[in-house]
Scaffold this motif. Sequence first.
Motif, mmCIF file in Angstrom:
data_model
loop_
_atom_site.group_PDB
_atom_site.id
_atom_site.type_symbol
_atom_site.label_atom_id
_atom_site.label_comp_id
_atom_site.label_asym_id
_atom_site.label_seq_id
_atom_site.Cartn_x
_atom_site.Cartn_y
_atom_site.Cartn_z
ATOM 1 N N ASP A 175 6.482 39.857 82.010
ATOM 2 C CA ASP A 175 5.949 38.943 81.014
ATOM 3 C C ASP A 175 5.091 37.924 81.750
ATOM 4 O O ASP A 175 5.583 36.900 82.246
ATOM 5 C CB ASP A 175 7.078 38.250 80.256
ATOM 6 C CG ASP A 175 6.552 37.401 79.104
ATOM 7 O OD1 ASP A 175 5.324 37.227 79.000
ATOM 8 O OD2 ASP A 175 7.384 36.902 78.317
ATOM 9 N N ARG A 177 3.165 35.787 80.824
ATOM 10 C CA ARG A 177 3.036 34.458 80.208
ATOM 11 C C ARG A 177 3.986 33.455 80.846
ATOM 12 O O ARG A 177 3.795 32.253 80.720
ATOM 13 C CB ARG A 177 3.326 34.565 78.704
ATOM 14 C CG ARG A 177 2.385 35.526 77.972
ATOM 15 C CD ARG A 177 2.876 35.825 76.574
ATOM 16 N NE ARG A 177 4.191 36.467 76.592
ATOM 17 C CZ ARG A 177 4.845 36.847 75.501
ATOM 18 N NH1 ARG A 177 4.306 36.652 74.303
ATOM 19 N NH2 ARG A 177 6.033 37.428 75.597
ATOM 20 N N TRP A 179 4.522 31.903 83.671
ATOM 21 C CA TRP A 179 3.981 31.533 84.971
ATOM 22 C C TRP A 179 4.971 30.725 85.798
ATOM 23 O O TRP A 179 5.048 30.872 87.020
ATOM 24 C CB TRP A 179 2.682 30.775 84.790
ATOM 25 C CG TRP A 179 2.015 30.381 86.078
ATOM 26 C CD1 TRP A 179 1.820 29.133 86.564
ATOM 27 C CD2 TRP A 179 1.463 31.280 87.052
ATOM 28 N NE1 TRP A 179 1.170 29.180 87.786
ATOM 29 C CE2 TRP A 179 0.937 30.478 88.107
ATOM 30 C CE3 TRP A 179 1.353 32.662 87.144
ATOM 31 C CZ2 TRP A 179 0.321 31.026 89.229
ATOM 32 C CZ3 TRP A 179 0.742 33.211 88.263
ATOM 33 C CH2 TRP A 179 0.236 32.402 89.289
ATOM 34 N N TYR A 209 -1.869 43.628 79.476
ATOM 35 C CA TYR A 209 -2.077 43.405 78.043
ATOM 36 C C TYR A 209 -2.527 44.677 77.327
ATOM 37 O O TYR A 209 -2.455 44.771 76.103
ATOM 38 C CB TYR A 209 -3.087 42.273 77.818
ATOM 39 C CG TYR A 209 -4.540 42.667 77.911
ATOM 40 C CD1 TYR A 209 -5.332 42.792 76.753
ATOM 41 C CD2 TYR A 209 -5.158 42.895 79.138
ATOM 42 C CE1 TYR A 209 -6.672 43.139 76.831
ATOM 43 C CE2 TYR A 209 -6.486 43.232 79.225
ATOM 44 C CZ TYR A 209 -7.248 43.359 78.071
ATOM 45 O OH TYR A 209 -8.577 43.703 78.160
ATOM 46 N N ILE A 217 1.310 40.508 74.633
ATOM 47 C CA ILE A 217 0.409 39.767 75.522
ATOM 48 C C ILE A 217 -1.012 39.943 75.018
ATOM 49 O O ILE A 217 -1.470 41.067 74.798
ATOM 50 C CB ILE A 217 0.541 40.260 76.967
ATOM 51 C CG1 ILE A 217 1.965 39.996 77.482
ATOM 52 C CG2 ILE A 217 -0.480 39.595 77.877
ATOM 53 C CD1 ILE A 217 2.280 40.648 78.798
ATOM 54 N N GLU A 221 -4.296 35.650 77.158
ATOM 55 C CA GLU A 221 -3.167 35.368 78.058
ATOM 56 C C GLU A 221 -3.315 36.136 79.367
ATOM 57 O O GLU A 221 -2.932 35.640 80.429
ATOM 58 C CB GLU A 221 -1.854 35.707 77.352
ATOM 59 C CG GLU A 221 -1.509 34.709 76.256
ATOM 60 C CD GLU A 221 -0.397 35.181 75.345
ATOM 61 O OE1 GLU A 221 0.249 34.313 74.722
ATOM 62 O OE2 GLU A 221 -0.166 36.403 75.217
#
Length: 320
Positions: A175, A177, A179, A209, A217, A221
């Motif tokens: 994932d 996203r 970070w 993605y 995603i 992103e």
Amino acid sequence: MRTARHGSPGRRWRRRSVIFALPAALLVGGGCSVWQQAREPQAQARPEAVATATPSAAVATPGPVASVKPSPKPSLKASPSAKPALRWKPKLVAGQTWQLQLKGPVQLSVKADVYDIDGADATAAQITALHARGAKAICYINAGAWEDWRADRGRYPSSVIGKPMDGWAGERWLDIRRWSALEPILRGRFADCRRKGFDGVDPDNMDGYTQRSGFTITAAEQLTFNRRVAALARSMGLAVGLKNNLSQVNALAGDFDFAVNESCVRFNECHLLRPFLRAGKPVFHVEYNASLGDVCPTSRRLALSSILAEEDLTGPRQAC
């Protein structure tokens, strides 16, 4: 993505991204020592490690560098803790050659200007030897996927580990996203590359993605993640390459120092790499199961640095 890759069983480069039915707007997207490989046989991969993986409190520290001013775009930059060192800025040079080897002992006898090798498998002595010959060294790492044979696999929270990669045992999508969870791990890997003397990094799986990752995603992103990875590498004195992800090249060419591509001749996609070439940035390109006659005319016309290699990437190759 990659086709046949690396030293551990099942470690392969995928030949190209498989882009599932996404809206056109999404496809455009806006135009180490800690890491040393565990070398577990793929047959003994333990899926339960995904459920039990917990992040470690330890974060690897970058090599001997000093502090920097905060980034004016903090949303895209990893929190820099050190002043960027002078970094390699690759140039598009006619006749520049490269070597891609991600399995077996590094073959230093290959005559190439640039080597792309697995960062966990390489030693500082090997990088020193390459530098003594005037060659540059690129550190391969997996940025967008979790691998069950890496020594730092337990640092990933189970919540960021997604679906298995179809056909690639032991690897799962991340994932991207998240970070705050991924940045310390990538920082540690990049720091290990830097300590060994690598000049740049080749972060893989930068187009999740487009995949069935288990996460929703978006193209935006993905762009944010890729730019964060690039900014982190650069802040640590490393050049950074964009692996494949041809649908976002226009948006990302300014954030990366070079491109690494697989099979653009086979899929008639090499023209999509022109934003790098127009900016004077090299494209390191590999084709599998092809002939020099098939590949080199396109390579020469576009000024790519092209090689033909076996899919296991054990070292043998031919250069245009």
